[in-house]
Every structure is written in structure tokens, then in C-alpha cells.
Scaffold this active site. Sequence first.
Site, PDB file in Angstrom:
ATOM      1  N   LEU A  53       0.861  -1.172   0.000  1.00 22.33           N
ATOM      2  CA  LEU A  53       0.000   0.000   0.000  1.00 22.33           C
ATOM      3  C   LEU A  53       0.903   1.229   0.000  1.00 22.33           C
ATOM      4  CD1 LEU A  53      -2.691  -0.861   2.741  1.00 22.33           C
ATOM      5  CD2 LEU A  53      -2.992  -0.919   0.264  1.00 22.33           C
ATOM      6  N   ASP A  54       0.509   2.263  -0.716  1.00 22.70           N
ATOM      7  CA  ASP A  54       1.278   3.502  -0.681  1.00 22.70           C
ATOM      8  C   ASP A  54       1.397   3.993   0.757  1.00 22.70           C
ATOM      9  OD1 ASP A  54       1.350   3.390  -3.438  1.00 22.70           O
ATOM     10  OD2 ASP A  54      -0.226   4.894  -3.720  1.00 22.70           O
ATOM     11  N   ARG A  55       2.488   4.658   1.038  1.00 23.20           N
ATOM     12  CA  ARG A  55       2.722   5.161   2.396  1.00 23.20           C
ATOM     13  C   ARG A  55       1.553   5.989   2.946  1.00 23.20           C
ATOM     14  NH1 ARG A  55       8.141   8.578   4.230  1.00 23.20           N
ATOM     15  NH2 ARG A  55       7.643   8.737   6.460  1.00 23.20           N
ATOM     16  N   THR A  57      -1.558   5.756   2.301  1.00 18.71           N
ATOM     17  CA  THR A  57      -2.812   4.998   2.279  1.00 18.71           C
ATOM     18  C   THR A  57      -2.925   4.120   3.516  1.00 18.71           C
ATOM     19  OG1 THR A  57      -2.738   4.946  -0.148  1.00 18.71           O
ATOM     20  CG2 THR A  57      -4.150   3.323   0.933  1.00 18.71           C
TER      21      THR A  57
END
Length: 202
Positions: A53-55, A57
Amino acid sequence: MEEGPEILHLDRHVVVVAKRAGLMVEPDRLGHPNVQELLEEELQCNLWVVHRLDRPTSGLLVLAKNKFACTGLMRQFEERTVKKRYTFKTTIELPADPWNWVDQLEKQPEHFRSVVVEAPAGKRAALSGHRLDAFRAAVEPQTGRYHQIRIQASHRGFPILGDTFYGGQAWDAPGIALHSGHLAFQHPKTGELHAFEVPAPF
């Protein structure tokens, strides 16, 4: 000491956690706190990252506790049999009808971003979605491109709240208003379906 992610499920093969916005998934060269190292310290075992997951998110992650589980989970992600559903919030009113977004995305690693391009350039990115209320949507990506939901929402005129990188309005909460709230996969050992839900914090 940095607080680790909330553990939702733990057995001999997998661990499922809820990641908070702002926490990285795996180590980087700058030594930022991350899910993998925090859990390895807490559980006293090695872990394998099988998706990210993107940081900024928040939401659900599954990690493998051994190579057997890693291989089985990665195969499911590669074959697109893992079910993932996200919620995002924007400041622009969303369309009433469900949608299918298909774009060609090109990753620009030197700028840490993706851009929409014309075919044949880039790679196909597809997702379906519907609105939950005027400003919140549920989306299911059929592909796993870099920053896919963020750039596709922005490209359609619905930048995600807090995601100033892609034109979203700033907000006071950490991260961005993008949350992985549903994750379902087959257990790599038993074959049983495991499904998890965590409501969005916005």
C-alpha cells in the site's frame, strides 16, 4: 518506539494487519519505520511482503511468514484472484452511476509518480467503482499499477482528499483519504477463503 500496525489475524503461515496512513510497508534506504520491520520485531520472525500500500494509504495488508506462504499468496496476486476494495473521499461530487475507468498509465520513477498517456505507451489500468455518498466512493482495481487509484481519480476530476501530489485538497489528517477496507484471499496452506473488513477512518 514506533507503534506497529494492528494485527487482525495471525497463524503459522500468514499475518493480516491494518496499516495506518503514513507508515511504509517495507524498509527503505533512509530507515523509515515500516510494517515489515515493526512486525518482525514484535513477532520475532522473518516476514515476506507480497503486496503493498502507498505510504499515505491506510488499510489491510497480508504478509507471509514463510516461503511456502509467500509463493502461494504471490501467485494469487499475480493471477488477480485476491479481492481488494478501497474507499476514497474527494471534494468534488461523484457521479451517481457506477463507472469503469480504463487508462494507459506510465510510471515515472524519477518523479515518484504515474501519468496518463496515450496507447501504445504505458500499461493498461482498469478499475470499477460506485459512489457511497456524494463525496465517497468504493472502487475495485482490476490491475495493480503504481498509484493507480490516485491518478485515475485525479484524471477524472476527482482528486483524493489530502493527495496534494495529484491535485487533491490538503486536509489535517495524516496521509490521504484512500483506504483499503476489504481483502479476501485463499489461505496458502488450507485453501480456505479468508476475508477481512476494516471501515475507512473518514
